[in-house]
Design an enzyme around this catalytic site. Structure first.
Site, PDB file in Angstrom:
ATOM      1  N   CYS A 172      98.257  48.837  35.786  1.00  0.00           N
ATOM      2  CA  CYS A 172      97.488  48.029  34.838  1.00  0.00           C
ATOM      3  C   CYS A 172      98.198  46.731  34.473  1.00  0.00           C
ATOM      4  CB  CYS A 172      97.216  48.810  33.573  1.00  0.00           C
ATOM      5  SG  CYS A 172      96.148  47.874  32.486  1.00  0.00           S
ATOM      6  N   ASN A 216      97.936  56.103  37.552  1.00  0.00           N
ATOM      7  CA  ASN A 216      97.540  54.724  37.797  1.00  0.00           C
ATOM      8  C   ASN A 216      98.467  53.841  36.964  1.00  0.00           C
ATOM      9  OD1 ASN A 216      96.390  52.219  37.917  1.00  0.00           O
ATOM     10  ND2 ASN A 216      94.306  52.879  37.434  1.00  0.00           N
ATOM     11  N   GLY A 232      89.542  45.148  49.987  1.00  0.00           N
ATOM     12  CA  GLY A 232      88.848  44.914  51.249  1.00  0.00           C
ATOM     13  C   GLY A 232      89.759  44.248  52.267  1.00  0.00           C
ATOM     14  N   THR A 284      94.483  47.069  43.567  1.00  0.00           N
ATOM     15  CA  THR A 284      93.883  45.770  43.908  1.00  0.00           C
ATOM     16  C   THR A 284      94.862  44.613  43.689  1.00  0.00           C
ATOM     17  OG1 THR A 284      92.924  45.747  41.703  1.00  0.00           O
ATOM     18  CG2 THR A 284      91.482  46.427  43.505  1.00  0.00           C
TER      19      THR A 284
HETATM   20  C1  LIG Z   1      85.058  49.251  42.504  1.00  0.00           C
HETATM   21  C2  LIG Z   1      86.490  49.673  42.501  1.00  0.00           C
HETATM   22  C3  LIG Z   1      86.958  50.508  41.492  1.00  0.00           C
HETATM   23  C4  LIG Z   1      88.309  50.911  41.487  1.00  0.00           C
HETATM   24  N1  LIG Z   1      88.748  51.753  40.506  1.00  0.00           N
HETATM   25  C5  LIG Z   1      90.038  52.189  40.532  1.00  0.00           C
HETATM   26  C6  LIG Z   1      90.507  53.139  39.566  1.00  0.00           C
HETATM   27  O1  LIG Z   1      89.765  53.611  38.708  1.00  0.00           O
HETATM   28  N2  LIG Z   1      91.817  53.514  39.626  1.00  0.00           N
HETATM   29  C7  LIG Z   1      92.685  53.048  40.590  1.00  0.00           C
HETATM   30  O2  LIG Z   1      93.854  53.460  40.604  1.00  0.00           O
HETATM   31  N3  LIG Z   1      92.246  52.180  41.535  1.00  0.00           N
HETATM   32  C8  LIG Z   1      90.959  51.747  41.521  1.00  0.00           C
HETATM   33  N4  LIG Z   1      90.518  50.878  42.496  1.00  0.00           N
HETATM   34  C9  LIG Z   1      91.453  50.426  43.557  1.00  0.00           C
HETATM   35  C10 LIG Z   1      91.264  51.262  44.823  1.00  0.00           C
HETATM   36  O3  LIG Z   1      91.539  52.624  44.576  1.00  0.00           O
HETATM   37  C11 LIG Z   1      92.161  50.750  45.974  1.00  0.00           C
HETATM   38  O4  LIG Z   1      93.512  50.921  45.601  1.00  0.00           O
HETATM   39  C12 LIG Z   1      91.919  49.276  46.308  1.00  0.00           C
HETATM   40  O5  LIG Z   1      90.541  48.968  46.240  1.00  0.00           O
HETATM   41  C13 LIG Z   1      92.443  48.892  47.703  1.00  0.00           C
HETATM   42  O6  LIG Z   1      91.817  49.656  48.718  1.00  0.00           O
HETATM   43  P1  LIG Z   1      90.512  49.160  49.548  1.00  0.00           P
HETATM   44  O7  LIG Z   1      90.785  47.771  50.042  1.00  0.00           O
HETATM   45  O8  LIG Z   1      90.352  50.173  50.647  1.00  0.00           O
HETATM   46  O9  LIG Z   1      89.373  49.189  48.581  1.00  0.00           O
HETATM   47  C14 LIG Z   1      89.183  50.455  42.515  1.00  0.00           C
HETATM   48  C15 LIG Z   1      88.686  49.617  43.519  1.00  0.00           C
HETATM   49  C16 LIG Z   1      87.365  49.224  43.538  1.00  0.00           C
HETATM   50  C17 LIG Z   1      86.875  48.334  44.645  1.00  0.00           C
END
Ligand SMILES: Cc1cc2nc3c(=O)[nH]c(=O)nc-3n(C[C@H](O)[C@H](O)[C@H](O)COP(=O)(O)O)c2cc1C
Length: 309
Positions: free
Chosen positions: A133, A130, A222, A197
């Site tokens: 950050c 990851n 999302g 995100t």
């Molecule tokens: C509640 C939540 C927790 C997340 N925790 C992590 C994490 O611990 N490590 C990481 O690399 N990405 C984390 N993400 C990012 C997701 O893995 C993903 O890359 C991002 O949400 C985009 O995809 P989506 O639109 O399908 O959710 C998190 C996202 C959400 C919504």
């Protein structure tokens, strides 16, 4: 032919995923039972929560806020720590032949290496760094995620010790993301995961007259991030040879096909679970099969990709 699931099975870095769908880090991948539940419902590869050297409590609530088009989260990387997190992965992988990506997060190269060594001793199939950050800066105040030099340094150091393929998960909140992707590839990354995100963003409760999230701001995910994710995947696909896990805003079969056309080998489905529930994976698998039938594609790899830039 119509419902033959082998048509959407995907080979990824030497492992077979029953479906092209990936549970991204941070969403239901904290416990072995969550992993099992996700796999039973049509997910092909499971990513653990990002694991750190020590357990982290994360931020106080509210840590998730929904809005039209997506959600914000400021979880703060809460996780049980590498030891307990890997115990969950091991418990799941002991019984199920389903590939698991172990996501790790650190703020120093040394800690990334220690975490990788621990993952080496686990049943995890891939390690995902990851590298997204926003809070860790180099001497110029540049966030780690925005520095292709730092990203390359971490990837090549981890590659020296990792016994399993290494995936670099990158942030969209940078300029020159494609250069960071090519730097990660040159440093030895076996695959990319795009995107984490977007933002951060903010929402305000005008009745309470305060920010909705405890931490004020949070990462956006999302449907609203899908165009950014598609652009990031397409630009990276145009420049790198390694496979890409396309993640960001996918909530139905047509979104998943868009991600494949942009150049993704696998498709992450995260936030859509909050809205659509666990049935979303099977729904997307079926929608992909329906699309393939409509256009006469025998297997998922027959779905054409856009011409590279
Ligand atoms: C509640 C939540 C927790 C997340 N925790 C992590 C994490 O611990 N490590 C990481 O690399 N990405 C984390 N993400 C990012 C997701 O893995 C993903 O890359 C991002 O949400 C985009 O995809 P989506 O639109 O399908 O959710 C998190 C996202 C959400 C919504």
């Amino acid at each position: 032919m119509k419902n033959d699931r082998s048509r959407i099975s995907v080979e990824f870095l030497g492992k077979r995923a029953a479906t092209p769908l990936v549970l991204p880090a941070g969403i239901m991948g904290m416990t072995w039972s969550g992993m099992k539940y996700t796999w039973e419902n049509g997910c092909g590869i499971i990513t653990s929560k990002s694991l750190t050297m020590e357990p982290r409590k994360g931020h106080a609530g509210p840590v998730i806020a929904e809005f039209e088009g997506g959600m914000l989260n400021c979880m703060g990387l809460c996780n049980p720590g590498i030891e307990e997190g890997l115990a969950e992965v091991n418990e799941f992988r002991k019984f199920y032949e389903v590939p698991v990506i172990v996501s790790i997060f650190a703020t120093t190269i040394d800690d990334f290496l220690t975490l990788t060594q621990k993952v080496n001793e686990s049943r995890g199939d891939f390690v995902e760094l990851n590298l997204s950050c926003p809070n860790v800066s180099d001497e110029y105040g540049l966030p780690l995620a925005a520095s292709k030099i730092k990203v390359a340094e971490i990837v090549s150091a981890v590659k020296m010790v990792s016994k399993i393929p290494v995936i670099a998960k990158l942030s969209p909140n940078v300029s020159g993301l494609t250069e960071i992707c090519t730097a990660a590839e040159a440093a030895g990354a076996d695959a990319l995961c795009l995107i984490n995100t977007l933002g951060p963003g903010m929402l305000i409760d005008i009745d309470l007259q305060r920010s909705v999230l405890s931490n004020r701001t949070g990462g956006m995910s999302g449907p609203c991030v899908k165009p950014v994710a598609l652009r990031a995947v397409f630009e990276a696909y145009s420049r790198v040879k390694i496979p890409i896990i396309g993640t960001g805003g996918v909530s139905n079969g047509r979104d998943a096909v868009e991600m494949l056309m942009a150049g993704a080998s696998l498709v992450g489905v995260g936030s859509a679970l909050y809205e659509g529930g666990i049935g979303i994976f099977e729904q997307i698998n079926q929608d992909i099969l329906t699309y393939m039938d409509q256009y006469g594609y025998g297997t998922i790899t027959d779905i054409p990709r856009l011409e590279k830039m």
